[in-house]
Design a protein around this motif. Sequence first.
Motif: not given
Length: 700
Positions: A187-202
């Motif tokens: 959660i970024t607290k940014d009204l335009q982009n409230p969340i950011c995410y990333s992925t990876e392999s275990l």
Amino acid sequence: MDLLYTVNRRSSSKFFSNQECLFNGQSLCSLSSRNIVAFTTMTELNDSSGKTRGCHIYVADLNMPWHAHKVLSNKHNITALEWDLPGDKLVMADTAGNVQLWMFKDHILNDWVLIGSTYFPGEHILGAAWFHNGKKTGLVTEKKDSIHYSEKFNHLLFAPSVRQFGGRAAEGVLVVSTTGMVGAIMITKDLQNPICYSTESLGNTRHRITAVDLCYGKNGHFLVAVTSGSISLPIRCFRVLVRKNDDKCTITSQALPSFFLQDGAPKDNSCTIVTHLKFVVREDADSLVIAANSENGGFVEVWELREKSQPVHKLFQPKTLEPFKTVVWQYQSQYRCQSPVTAIATTKLSIVTTLPPPSYVIIALADSSVHCLNRLDCLKEVAYSSLNTSWRPDEPSNKYFKSSVSIAHMDLSWLGCVLLACDTHGNLYLYKLLPDGTTGTSMSLSYACTLLEYCLVTGLDWLDILLCLRSSVIEALCERLDVSFNRQLQSTQQYHYIQFLTIKTSLYRMLVTGQNKAADLSSLLMIHSVATAFKSLLRPSDLISHDKGPAETLAAVITDVITDVDKVLLHLDPKEFTVEPSTLQSLQQLIQWVADLALNLLARLPEQRMQVRSGGGYELLKDHKALNTVRELLVIIRIWGLLRPSCLPVFLRSADSLDVLALLFGLLSKLVQPNGDAQQQVDDGLIGNLIKVPHPELTQ
């Protein structure tokens, strides 16, 4: 393990008998630190025909579980449902790869707002866990009998999962899918982009996963345990780190030692599948519970992570250095079942600092039975229950037999006092448990007091403790809690005062004879809140020439028992009590409440004289500190009435010339006189001059 209540969904016998499969499906449930339950159903709760088949998420308070509110309906099955640590946010993930973050709107249970959502195409999410905020409080075992809270409860070293600027903990979720993908949503607290995410392999390569569990490490990392379902394949473990870089987050996964189950490959050619993984304590990454099922039944094993010395050839081992040590998984204990395992629940929070922490492993079987196992006693069964058990011994058990219903999911409360279970039809069951580490058949008085003090310090909800208490110990528990609180430093009492009053009020409400005490404590809490609000509006006219503010000056004048309110005004500077007239008018309802409370107290005074002296407990009429606070409020109301007469309370008078505020102040002043019996000093004739018409909600 006693069944406290069952919440059954509405059903039509005509449809339910013929189309029972429409209601059947995998259900999930999760308990928050505020004792709020979130659960899923395959059809809506008020649907008796199965027309709304899908996946519906509901929330309800454990104190009123029949008032369930639907958060949303999802067309895909929900596979992960978790609360965050404070208990005000909820994550939902489904089989299609959708992850949604929800939270209360204005702290109202039946009003929710979507924080943000993300989509992982083609990913079946299996598990989710919120980032840890780094706050962990434990009961020091060696100092559990200490007087002060600061010595008894310590803030333990526990790093946040993700740090932001200044070391502040970030909010977010870590998810794991069936293909071995691990994703972080922050959660970024940014009204335009409230969340950011990333992925990876275990791992280095993707592999199929059928069960997963996540727990928190002390250094801010996650420990992830996964299985591919086959008993011939190892249980794999990974160390996952999430870091924030600028406005993005990065994930690092590292493989840890893996292990095979103790039984290994089955010898009787039966198909054995690993179905459940669960860490024994969510904040202790050293113990793991594994459940496997076969055609004939199932078994549960506990494995622990231990440090082991590894022999090294003398050519590579200098004599001056210590032996080479490594970390390996070691088998501890096993429990065999006559029926397949359908659900597992373990301890969420370890209160004590003892290692290993006392904890329960609770399993539900396909035959609708629930078994509570003690982890420290080699998985010895300490309690048992079943959905087929009747409420009363004289009732036939076949009345409650449900052949096609079994428990689908379970969750323990944060303090380990109650167990919540949901079956395949979406019905809820609440069981009473003894907390971890207790002995005997009921919770002891000292341990109950310690748990309530722990809730007082940490802010956790204490409803599950109340459900386990016997009514015969509540009076003694209130007295012990009161004595312990009064021994604390003045600053500590002031900080926890409101929470302390709330806990005592809830205890007295459980007693039939304690309703008057609970009402008095509720009034005391309201008095404290109103006095804080009123005094916060007062501003000194000159900070340099005054050592005390207006509130401190008024409190000092009130200590001298003056029965005439106008004489009190002579010792005060009216400029310091000046407030804008528009603000005063908005406070009229609170002003009316204070006057009604004063009338109500005086109306109860003659009745108490006629009654036999009651036992222990709190009485507002005997609390001189609270009565002095009411007197201070009456003085403030008197001054504000001179500035804006319309804000004054409204009374029905026997005579238009009767000054009710002055009369109330005078009578309350006689009640707090230090010499003699205060009740005998009050003139009953003066009370009779009043036509007492308090509001209905204040009438006792």
